[in-house]
Design a protein around this motif. Structure first.
Motif, PDB file in Angstrom:
ATOM      1  N   LEU A  80     -15.173   9.700   0.905  1.00  0.00           N
ATOM      2  CA  LEU A  80     -14.236   9.854   2.022  1.00  0.00           C
ATOM      3  C   LEU A  80     -13.575   8.525   2.357  1.00  0.00           C
ATOM      4  N   TRP A  81     -14.377   7.456   2.433  1.00  0.00           N
ATOM      5  CA  TRP A  81     -13.828   6.132   2.739  1.00  0.00           C
ATOM      6  C   TRP A  81     -12.866   5.675   1.636  1.00  0.00           C
ATOM      7  N   LEU A  82     -13.223   5.981   0.391  1.00  0.00           N
ATOM      8  CA  LEU A  82     -12.344   5.613  -0.718  1.00  0.00           C
ATOM      9  C   LEU A  82     -10.998   6.321  -0.613  1.00  0.00           C
ATOM     10  N   MET A  83     -11.033   7.597  -0.268  1.00  0.00           N
ATOM     11  CA  MET A  83      -9.793   8.344  -0.148  1.00  0.00           C
ATOM     12  C   MET A  83      -8.925   7.776   0.971  1.00  0.00           C
ATOM     13  N   LEU A  84      -9.536   7.456   2.109  1.00  0.00           N
ATOM     14  CA  LEU A  84      -8.782   6.864   3.217  1.00  0.00           C
ATOM     15  C   LEU A  84      -8.209   5.508   2.814  1.00  0.00           C
ATOM     16  N   LEU A  85      -9.004   4.727   2.073  1.00  0.00           N
ATOM     17  CA  LEU A  85      -8.540   3.420   1.620  1.00  0.00           C
ATOM     18  C   LEU A  85      -7.352   3.567   0.672  1.00  0.00           C
ATOM     19  N   GLY A  86      -7.442   4.491  -0.271  1.00  0.00           N
ATOM     20  CA  GLY A  86      -6.346   4.704  -1.206  1.00  0.00           C
ATOM     21  C   GLY A  86      -5.076   5.139  -0.501  1.00  0.00           C
ATOM     22  N   VAL A  87      -5.196   6.060   0.452  1.00  0.00           N
ATOM     23  CA  VAL A  87      -4.017   6.504   1.216  1.00  0.00           C
ATOM     24  C   VAL A  87      -3.426   5.337   1.999  1.00  0.00           C
ATOM     25  N   GLY A  88      -4.308   4.532   2.600  1.00  0.00           N
ATOM     26  CA  GLY A  88      -3.826   3.383   3.367  1.00  0.00           C
ATOM     27  C   GLY A  88      -3.091   2.379   2.497  1.00  0.00           C
ATOM     28  N   LEU A  89      -3.603   2.142   1.291  1.00  0.00           N
ATOM     29  CA  LEU A  89      -2.942   1.203   0.393  1.00  0.00           C
ATOM     30  C   LEU A  89      -1.587   1.736  -0.061  1.00  0.00           C
TER      31      LEU A  89
END
Length: 297
Positions: A80-89
């Motif tokens: 979940l954190w990875l997905m949020l990080l990818g979207v943020g980037l």
């Protein structure tokens, strides 16, 4: 029925200074930009802390910005954190496009302004690659046995790309040119750390300004310093016509650590990365962001 504009404005109000009424598109663009700065902050703050710990002994090896995804995957709710990080980037990449193509920062039309927009375009390319690597980690989550295995794969990919360049006409010269570009990016970051007026793009409280400026200067200096050995390895690969010399940022920092006094240099670099990440969070909160009403290059 709840007014969507009022809902978005209420969500954004803690994240920005009070400004004139914005259109819905402007509010969404501003929210994406601030989310993007926060994602960049998380990447560098994590890499900095982990590199600092590596220098002090509890963890193994230096960490580059690209290693954050693999580390995050091992944490609770990692996917979940990875997905949020990818979207943020990717949101940050979109903001870089607005800066470089649509000049939302109103950069001057002289060489300085053109250079600033060119740097923003290159930054967008870098974070686009970083965002892609985050989602690649998500796709390959089951296959990644360890961080060291992922690091070896990353270095192997870089060496394969270098080998493709070497196979071109004037390949060694092209690879040395690429290394010179990386060195130039590092030097540009060091110059920016020394000369840039970071506060001009912030609308932060006066009490916060000295801390924000210190974080920015320390962070950009550390980023610039980290590029130098990486550029050196690429130039060396071109001079020797050997792709085996090519590595990644973390590999270059690990080589630095092996030198006399390298542990202290690595610790300083890690602290600088963390400072850069902290400054990105400052930007997420207080950066002056002027989303355009209409998108026109």
């Amino acid at each position: 029925m709840t007014n969507p504009r009022a809902t978005i404005d209420a969500l954004l109000s803690p994240l920005r200074p009070a400004r004139k009424r914005q259109t819905r598109m402007q509010m969404l663009l501003e929210a994406a930009a601030r989310f993007g700065y926060a994602a960049r902050g998380f990447v560098y703050l994590s890499a900095g802390i982990l590199t600092l710990l590596a220098a002090l002994g509890p963890t193994e090896g230096a960490f580059g910005a690209g290693d954050t995804g693999v580390w995050l995957l091992d944490q609770p709710f990692g996917r979940l954190w990875l997905m949020l990080l990818g979207v943020g980037l990717w949101a940050f990449v979109g903001w870089r496009v607005l800066q470089a193509v649509f000049n939302v920062d109103h950069a001057s039309k002289d060489m300085k302004g053109i250079a600033a927009r060119a740097g923003q375009a290159m930054s967008g390319l870098f974070y686009g690659l970083l965002a892609s690597s985050v989602f690649e980690v998500l796709d390959e989550a089951r296959e990644l046995a360890s961080r060291s295995a992922e690091r070896a794969e990353s270095v192997a990919e870089n060496q394969q790309k270098a080998q493709q360049v070497l196979a071109l006409p004037f390949g060694p010269s092209l690879l040395m040119l690429a290394g010179a570009v990386v060195l130039g990016i590092g030097i540009a970051n060091l110059v920016r750390a020394w000369r840039e007026d970071f506060l001009s793009s912030l609308d932060c409280p006066k009490a916060m300004c000295p801390t924000a400026e210190f974080l920015a200067r320390a962070g950009y200096a550390a980023r610039g310093f980290a590029y130098l050995p990486l550029g050196g390895f690429i130039i060396l690969a071109g001079m020797r016509a050997s792709a085996r010399e090519v590595t990644d940022t973390a590999g270059a920092l690990a080589a630095l650590q092996a030198q006399p006094g390298g542990t202290w240099a690595l610790a300083a670099t890690g602290a600088g990365f963390a400072a850069f990440g902290a400054f990105a969070f400052v930007e997420a909160r207080w950066r002056i962001i002027r989303p355009p009403r209409k998108l026109a290059p």
